[in-house]
Every structure is written in structure tokens, then in C-alpha cells.
Scaffold this motif. Structure first.
Motif, PDB file in Angstrom:
ATOM      1  N   ALA A 208      -0.696  34.039  40.077  1.00  0.00           N
ATOM      2  CA  ALA A 208      -0.852  32.330  39.541  1.00  0.00           C
ATOM      3  C   ALA A 208      -0.764  31.980  40.864  1.00  0.00           C
ATOM      4  O   ALA A 208      -1.569  30.277  41.121  1.00  0.00           O
ATOM      5  N   ALA A 209      -0.710  32.132  41.443  1.00  0.00           N
ATOM      6  CA  ALA A 209      -0.270  30.899  43.266  1.00  0.00           C
ATOM      7  C   ALA A 209      -1.787  31.054  43.606  1.00  0.00           C
ATOM      8  O   ALA A 209      -2.123  29.961  44.228  1.00  0.00           O
ATOM      9  N   GLN A 210      -2.195  31.774  43.700  1.00  0.00           N
ATOM     10  CA  GLN A 210      -3.385  32.211  44.373  1.00  0.00           C
ATOM     11  C   GLN A 210      -4.772  30.775  43.545  1.00  0.00           C
ATOM     12  O   GLN A 210      -5.680  30.608  43.886  1.00  0.00           O
ATOM     13  N   LEU A 211      -5.048  31.001  41.963  1.00  0.00           N
ATOM     14  CA  LEU A 211      -5.408  30.377  41.132  1.00  0.00           C
ATOM     15  C   LEU A 211      -4.716  29.005  41.565  1.00  0.00           C
ATOM     16  O   LEU A 211      -6.221  28.274  41.820  1.00  0.00           O
ATOM     17  N   GLN A 212      -3.405  28.278  41.609  1.00  0.00           N
ATOM     18  CA  GLN A 212      -3.243  26.930  41.328  1.00  0.00           C
ATOM     19  C   GLN A 212      -3.625  26.303  43.493  1.00  0.00           C
ATOM     20  O   GLN A 212      -4.203  25.495  43.254  1.00  0.00           O
ATOM     21  N   ALA A 213      -3.665  27.109  43.975  1.00  0.00           N
ATOM     22  CA  ALA A 213      -4.156  26.644  45.291  1.00  0.00           C
ATOM     23  C   ALA A 213      -5.601  25.954  45.350  1.00  0.00           C
ATOM     24  O   ALA A 213      -5.876  25.087  46.159  1.00  0.00           O
ATOM     25  N   ILE A 214      -6.485  26.290  44.621  1.00  0.00           N
ATOM     26  CA  ILE A 214      -7.443  25.990  45.090  1.00  0.00           C
ATOM     27  C   ILE A 214      -8.250  24.887  43.294  1.00  0.00           C
ATOM     28  O   ILE A 214      -9.048  23.816  43.819  1.00  0.00           O
ATOM     29  N   GLU A 215      -6.758  24.393  42.874  1.00  0.00           N
ATOM     30  CA  GLU A 215      -6.612  23.983  41.493  1.00  0.00           C
ATOM     31  C   GLU A 215      -7.629  22.389  42.385  1.00  0.00           C
ATOM     32  O   GLU A 215      -8.184  21.903  41.588  1.00  0.00           O
ATOM     33  N   PRO A 216      -6.783  21.489  43.571  1.00  0.00           N
ATOM     34  CA  PRO A 216      -7.107  20.211  43.800  1.00  0.00           C
ATOM     35  C   PRO A 216      -9.075  20.003  43.646  1.00  0.00           C
ATOM     36  O   PRO A 216      -9.394  19.129  43.760  1.00  0.00           O
ATOM     37  N   LYS A 217      -8.919  21.101  44.154  1.00  0.00           N
ATOM     38  CA  LYS A 217     -11.134  21.263  44.620  1.00  0.00           C
ATOM     39  C   LYS A 217     -11.361  21.750  43.778  1.00  0.00           C
ATOM     40  O   LYS A 217     -12.741  20.988  43.526  1.00  0.00           O
ATOM     41  N   ALA A 218     -10.840  22.290  42.701  1.00  0.00           N
ATOM     42  CA  ALA A 218     -12.595  22.933  41.162  1.00  0.00           C
ATOM     43  C   ALA A 218     -12.071  21.600  40.801  1.00  0.00           C
ATOM     44  O   ALA A 218     -13.091  21.459  40.126  1.00  0.00           O
ATOM     45  N   LYS A 219     -10.749  21.046  40.863  1.00  0.00           N
ATOM     46  CA  LYS A 219     -10.926  19.662  40.088  1.00  0.00           C
ATOM     47  C   LYS A 219     -11.979  18.566  40.464  1.00  0.00           C
ATOM     48  O   LYS A 219     -12.428  18.354  39.330  1.00  0.00           O
ATOM     49  N   ARG A 220     -12.297  18.565  41.613  1.00  0.00           N
ATOM     50  CA  ARG A 220     -12.897  17.462  42.626  1.00  0.00           C
ATOM     51  C   ARG A 220     -14.851  17.791  41.813  1.00  0.00           C
ATOM     52  O   ARG A 220     -14.528  16.892  41.297  1.00  0.00           O
ATOM     53  N   ALA A 221     -14.740  18.793  42.374  1.00  0.00           N
ATOM     54  CA  ALA A 221     -15.897  19.221  42.001  1.00  0.00           C
ATOM     55  C   ALA A 221     -16.508  19.282  41.033  1.00  0.00           C
ATOM     56  O   ALA A 221     -17.565  19.069  41.040  1.00  0.00           O
ATOM     57  N   ILE A 222     -15.753  19.636  39.468  1.00  0.00           N
ATOM     58  CA  ILE A 222     -15.818  19.257  38.308  1.00  0.00           C
ATOM     59  C   ILE A 222     -16.413  18.309  38.060  1.00  0.00           C
ATOM     60  O   ILE A 222     -17.075  17.813  37.763  1.00  0.00           O
ATOM     61  N   HIS A 223     -15.514  17.349  38.778  1.00  0.00           N
ATOM     62  CA  HIS A 223     -14.891  16.006  38.086  1.00  0.00           C
ATOM     63  C   HIS A 223     -16.461  15.529  38.534  1.00  0.00           C
ATOM     64  O   HIS A 223     -17.184  14.686  38.242  1.00  0.00           O
ATOM     65  N   ASP A 224     -16.276  15.193  39.893  1.00  0.00           N
ATOM     66  CA  ASP A 224     -17.915  14.617  40.369  1.00  0.00           C
ATOM     67  C   ASP A 224     -19.508  15.488  39.394  1.00  0.00           C
ATOM     68  O   ASP A 224     -20.313  14.405  39.727  1.00  0.00           O
ATOM     69  N   PHE A 225     -19.352  16.900  39.208  1.00  0.00           N
ATOM     70  CA  PHE A 225     -20.466  17.228  38.700  1.00  0.00           C
ATOM     71  C   PHE A 225     -20.657  16.520  36.983  1.00  0.00           C
ATOM     72  O   PHE A 225     -21.429  15.499  36.928  1.00  0.00           O
ATOM     73  N   VAL A 226     -19.223  16.187  36.316  1.00  0.00           N
ATOM     74  CA  VAL A 226     -19.725  15.543  34.986  1.00  0.00           C
ATOM     75  C   VAL A 226     -19.751  14.036  35.340  1.00  0.00           C
ATOM     76  O   VAL A 226     -20.639  13.365  34.716  1.00  0.00           O
ATOM     77  N   LYS A 227     -19.292  13.552  36.722  1.00  0.00           N
ATOM     78  CA  LYS A 227     -19.488  12.160  36.571  1.00  0.00           C
ATOM     79  C   LYS A 227     -21.390  11.920  36.855  1.00  0.00           C
ATOM     80  O   LYS A 227     -22.626  10.857  36.477  1.00  0.00           O
ATOM     81  N   GLU A 228     -22.415  13.152  37.595  1.00  0.00           N
ATOM     82  CA  GLU A 228     -23.260  12.707  38.064  1.00  0.00           C
ATOM     83  C   GLU A 228     -24.262  13.213  36.406  1.00  0.00           C
ATOM     84  O   GLU A 228     -25.039  13.163  36.310  1.00  0.00           O
ATOM     85  N   PHE A 229     -23.396  13.642  35.375  1.00  0.00           N
ATOM     86  CA  PHE A 229     -23.762  14.092  34.631  1.00  0.00           C
ATOM     87  C   PHE A 229     -24.040  12.416  33.235  1.00  0.00           C
ATOM     88  O   PHE A 229     -23.990  12.801  31.840  1.00  0.00           O
ATOM     89  N   GLY A 230     -23.437  12.566  34.022  1.00  0.00           N
ATOM     90  CA  GLY A 230     -23.254  10.804  33.258  1.00  0.00           C
ATOM     91  C   GLY A 230     -22.068  10.860  32.409  1.00  0.00           C
ATOM     92  O   GLY A 230     -21.835  10.500  30.809  1.00  0.00           O
ATOM     93  N   GLY A 231     -20.728  11.730  32.977  1.00  0.00           N
ATOM     94  CA  GLY A 231     -20.145  11.846  31.449  1.00  0.00           C
ATOM     95  C   GLY A 231     -18.708  11.485  31.849  1.00  0.00           C
ATOM     96  O   GLY A 231     -18.401  11.172  33.046  1.00  0.00           O
ATOM     97  N   SER A 232     -17.593  11.767  31.212  1.00  0.00           N
ATOM     98  CA  SER A 232     -16.060  11.251  31.356  1.00  0.00           C
ATOM     99  C   SER A 232     -14.971  12.708  31.431  1.00  0.00           C
ATOM    100  O   SER A 232     -15.677  13.919  31.646  1.00  0.00           O
ATOM    101  N   PHE A 233     -14.324  12.295  32.684  1.00  0.00           N
ATOM    102  CA  PHE A 233     -13.422  13.480  32.890  1.00  0.00           C
ATOM    103  C   PHE A 233     -12.660  13.813  32.246  1.00  0.00           C
ATOM    104  O   PHE A 233     -11.355  14.526  32.490  1.00  0.00           O
TER     105      PHE A 233
END
Ligand SMILES: Cc1cc2nc3c(=O)[nH]c(=O)nc-3n(C[C@H](O)[C@H](O)[C@H](O)COP(=O)(O)OP(=O)(O)OC[C@H]3O[C@@H](n4cnc5c(N)ncnc54)[C@H](O)[C@@H]3O)c2cc1C
Length: 474
Positions: free
Chosen positions: A401-426
Motif C-alpha cells: 500500500a505504501a508503494q502505491l500511496q507514494a505516487i498518489e500526489p503525482k498521480a492526482k496532479r497528472a489525472i486532474h491536469d488531463f481532466v482540465k485539458e479535456f474540459g472536465g471536472s476534478f
């Protein structure tokens, strides 16, 4: 300045005996959120019996600048109903305001108090041979006030809209204790600004909803449900368009499910089995319904699926033959979050993009997950008919779990940036709470954010309502 003990004593006098909760067995679960991500401490926990008592409590808190955290069923996903750790905020439970005040069959409305459990309202409507379409996995414990304060979505949005679209009138206690009574059942009322709509989705930051008047619909008398293996998300969107057209827009649910979710639910949830014989990368659970008793919906659904099969969109499908099979399909869909939890850690995103963009979004953001998160497996599922996906990444076997959680901030930023690019909502349907305050600051339109801050100040100049939720404390 009165000390805490004196404030507590005065608060106790504002409610009846049953309204002042001290038993830790009762209060402890109220002081943490449903997913145990947040824990708080409260100055006191009160559960007033009626609107007048809510009004007395808020007036007192406003005078003494005590932060107030409203709580309904405490099923929210963003920590909105959990107080902070300071022991200085009041937890205000609405659970005792649980009366259905009226059903007006000719007006197709139900008027009910904020602490009514959603399932109870659905039953009350059904008893009057009417239909309340708001429906979500937590309906056995979430409450009307929480549903409206989060502007809940759920399973029937494609046909009936979000919670906000069902509201005709509201009763709200303002932070200074005054009661705003706009509890009408009017479908037409163009008399200036629609003030009540500001409380819908405000997550308790502007006032406390004590009652609401909701739209009802004719009871459903025919329904057809299918579990369908689709070629890919683009095929799912094409099937949605075909089904909307063929059914005269009677699609009430249209859920996208990936193979990994079928595997997880079959493995972890007793009674869940893969409804189809051969595996497929993607599935759809769709339902069409009508208030006409003799509507041949099964035949219509089968005909549409057969055409989609001929067109290469669909490789297999099961149309529910009875209510028991329908419930099995839905059990699979609704137990996805529980099966994810049993599997291990996961990173959650509650995103939306226009329906037409969903396939490309899954492709682009999915490839990013594959390339950057070897310790995770994408599990993107949800309300495709609304363009709303729970774009989650589950812990992969062999990783911690710790290995997955370590990447959570980076993952959220990337996914939410894609969402913005697609005109979506986070945040498509779960709100902001305390979980996404910084995301709101990052992704909101700056002018919109400024207007939100001004609305907050106009309604709650002393900042007592759910401090630190949605907007940062000033
Ligand atoms: C299994 C499961 C499935 C879910 N599925 C969905 C889904 O499909 N769609 C969806 O949208 N959500 C879903 N949710 C999230 C959650 O159920 C909803 O957000 C729900 O609307 C919250 O209602 P509640 O009564 O539990 O509110 P709470 O969690 O108690 O509170 C939520 C927010 O509203 C505020 N609030 C509560 N009552 C009032 C009031 N009377 N006046 C003012 N503010 C108030 C609180 O302060 C908090 O900020 C799901 C949750 C679970 C556990």
C-alpha cells in the motif's frame, strides 16, 4: 470570554436531553469519516429535534464564534462532515429531523426533513405510487440534507439530473439563526435570484438545510436491464446513443465497468459472479424504464443490442430475466468500491468529462497510468451516461500500500491536469469537503472562486459554518 465548560453547559440548555450526545459509543463514529481518512474532536455533539432548536444552536454559535459542522448520514467521501482536531467546533447532527412532512400527489412533490434517510423517502414516494429518482449506493444511510448539500449524483442522473435538479423548495437555518423559509413546491417561480440553489452543493458552508420539497415522478411500471460486453469505451458511447434514440430517451442508468472490476467483485463479494461466459475488457450495465405498464422494453433492448452486435460494438449480453437477476447485475456494480477496499489500497479520482470525450480520456490518462504507476492497476468505472468516471488506481499484487500511496500526489496532479485539458471536472459528484480544497484553488476559474468567497462572506460573515471546508479559512 466564556471557557469551554461554560459554552458546553449553555449549549446543553439549547436542546432537549436526547439532543445532547455524550456517549462515546455514539459520538466516536460521528467524529471520523466513513472511510476513516479523517478524525476530529468536537466541543460537543448535538442532535436537535426540530428546526427551532437548530436555529437556537446556530444563533448561539454565531454569537460565540463557534464553528459548526453539520452532519447527515456521514457517508460523504471528502471529509466534509468531520470536525477538525481542535475540540472547538460543534458537530450538529440532523438525524432527528426525520419526518416526511407531506406528499402532494397531484403536484408530484414530497416535503421532508433533512435527517430522512434517502431509502425511507424512496419508500414513502413508492407508497404513494410515485417515484423519487435520487438513488446511490449509500441510500440506506445517507440523508436528504447531506444529499442536497453535496448535490449528490448517483445512478439515475442521465434521466433525472443531479440532486439539485430535483429541488423545488428549501428550509434553511442561516448562520445567525434566522430561518429562510422558501419551502415551496412551485415549478415556476421567477422572482429574482434563486437564493436557495446556493445551498445545494454548498456542503454546509452557508447554512443548515432543515427541510426540502422535491420533485416526484410517476411510478416506474416497466424496466429492462442488461449486462453487456462491449468492444471498448467508444463502443459503449455508441451503444448509449443508439439506446437513447431507440427508447425515446428512456435510459435511466448507463454504467461502464472494466474487466478488473468483474474479477475483483467475483473474488471478494459473496454471491457476485461474472454474468457472461467469455471475458471482455469492458462492460456496460444499462437500464431503460418507463411509467407505462405494458411497454415491451425487454424486446426493445434486445433489438438494440442485436443491432449493436451486428455492428461489432457488442460481443455478448445478458438481459435480466427477472428481478433477482437484475439485482445480481446491480450487486456487481455497487460492490466495486467494497471489492477495491478488500483488494488493498487505491487512489481515487471522481472525474467527469463530456460523454463524447470519455473514450479518448480513458485512452490518454490510462496510458499515463500504465507508464507511470507499475505498482497500480487502473480500475475506471462509473456513470458513463453522465461522463462521470471513478478513475481509480488499485494496488497491484506484489506491491505494498505504501508503494502505491507514494505516487498518489503525482498521480492526482497528472489525472486532474488531463481532466482540465479535456474540459472536465476534478470532482464530479463527491464535492470538495476538506479533501479537495487545494484542488479547487488550483483548478477553479479564478473569478468563480472569488465570487464563491464573496458569497461565503455575505451568508456567513463570522465564518462559523463548516470552517475550512470547500474554501480555505480566510
Ligand atoms: C457506498 C457509497 C456509495 C456512494 N455513491 C455515491 C454516488 O453514486 N453518488 C454520489 O454523489 N455520492 C455517493 N456517495 C457519497 C455520499 O453518499 C454522498 O455524498 C451523500 O450525498 C452524502 O450524504 P450524507 O447524509 O451521508 O452526508 P454527510 O456525509 O453527513 O455530509 C456531507 C456534507 O454535507 C454537509 N451536510 C450534511 N447535512 C447537511 C445539512 N442538513 N445542511 C447543510 N449541510 C449538511 C456536511 O457538513 C458535509 O459537508 C457514496 C458513498 C458511499 C459510502
Amino acid at each position: 470570554v466564556p471557557d469551554a465548560a461554560s459554552l458546553i453547559q449553555q449549549l446543553r440548555a439549547l436542546v432537549d436531553d436526547a439532543g445532547f450526545l455524550t456517549d462515546p459509543g455514539r459520538t466516536a463514529p460521528m467524529l471520523r469519516d466513513h472511510r476513516a481518512q479523517y478524525r476530529g474532536h468536537a466541543l460537543a455533539v448535538v442532535a436537535p429535534a426540530d428546526t427551532a432548536a437548530v436555529s437556537r444552536v446556530l444563533a448561539f454559535c454565531n454569537e460565540h464564534r463557534i464553528g459548526v459542522v453539520p452532519q447527515g448520514g456521514n457517508t460523504g467521501y471528502c471529509g466534509g462532515a468531520t470536525p477538525d482536531a481542535s475540540s472547538s467546533q460543534l458537530l450538529l447532527s440532523l438525524e432527528r429531523l426525520d419526518r416526511v412532512r407531506a406528499i402532494d400527489s397531484a403536484n408530484y412533490t414530497i416535503t421532508a426533513e433533512a435527517g430522512c434517510i434517502l431509502a425511507k423517502l424512496q419508500s414513502a414516494a413508492a407508497d404513494a405510487d410515485l417515484y423519487l429518482p435520487l438513488s446511490l449506493g449509500a441510500e440506506g444511510s445517507c440523508m436528504l440534507g447531506g444529499n442536497l448539500s453535496t448535490n449528490a449524483g448517483g445512478l439515475n442522473v442521465i434521466r433525472y439530473g443531479m440532486a439539485r435538479e430535483l429541488v423545488l423548495g428549501l428550509e434553511v437555518v442561516l448562520p445567525d439563526g434566522r430561518v429562510l423559509d422558501v419551502l415551496t413546491g412551485l415549478r415556476k417561480d421567477n422572482t429574482g435570484y434563486d437564493i436557495k440553489s446556493l445551498f445545494l452543493g454548498a456542503e454546509g458552508t452557508l447554512g443548515v438545510i432543515t427541510a426540502a420539497c422535491l420533485k416526484l415522478y410517476p411510478a416506474l411500471r416497466s424496466r429492462a436491464t442488461a449486462f453487456v460486453a462491449v468492444r471498448d469505451p467508444a463502443a459503449a458511447v455508441a451503444l448509449l446513443t443508439a439506446l437513447r434514440g431507440a427508447s425515446g430517451d428512456c435510459v435511466s442508468s448507463f454504467e461502464l465497468i472494466p474487466r478488473v472490476a468483474v474479477e475483483l467483485t467475483s473474488q471478494h463479494i459473496p454471491g457476485v459472479v461474472d454474468p457472461l461466459s467469455a471475458p471482455s475488457a469492458w462492460y456496460v450495465l444499462c437500464e431503460i424504464s418507463s411509467s407505462r405498464p405494458d411497454e415491451p422494453l425487454d424486446a426493445l433492448l434486445e433489438k438494440t443490442l442485436a443491432a449493436a452486435f451486428d455492428g461489432g460494438l457488442v460481443s455478448d449480453a445478458a438481459v435480466a430475466i427477472d428481478e433477482r437477476q437484475r439485482e445480481l447485475f446491480w450487486r456487481l456494480r455497487e460492490s466495486i468500491p467494497e471489492s477495491q477496499r478488500k483488494e488493498g489500497a487505491n487512489i481515487k479520482h471522481d472525474i467527469s468529462v463530456p460523454v463524447s470525450q470519455v473514450p479518448r480520456f480513458i485512452d490518454v490518462a490510462g496510458r499515463w497510468v500504465e507508464q507511470h504507476i507499475p505498482q497500480g492497476v487502473l480500475c475506471a468505472y462509473g456513470h458513463l451516461g453522465d461522463g462521470n468516471l471513478h478513475f481509480n488506481v488499485n494496488q497491484r499484487a506484489g506491491f505494498t500500500a505504501a508503494q502505491l500511496q507514494a505516487i498518489e500526489p503525482k498521480a492526482k496532479r497528472a489525472i486532474h491536469d488531463f481532466v482540465k485539458e479535456f474540459g472536465g471536472s476534478f470532482s464530479a459528484e463527491h464535492g470538495i469537503g476538506q479533501l479537495k480544497v487545494f484542488e479547487l484553488e488550483r483548478y477553479a476559474n479564478p473569478l468563480e472562486l472569488e465570487l464563491m468567497q464573496r458569497v461565503k462572506h455575505a451568508f456567513d460573515p463570522n465564518g462559523i459554518m463548516n470552517p475550512g471546508k470547500v474554501l480555505r479559512r480566510p
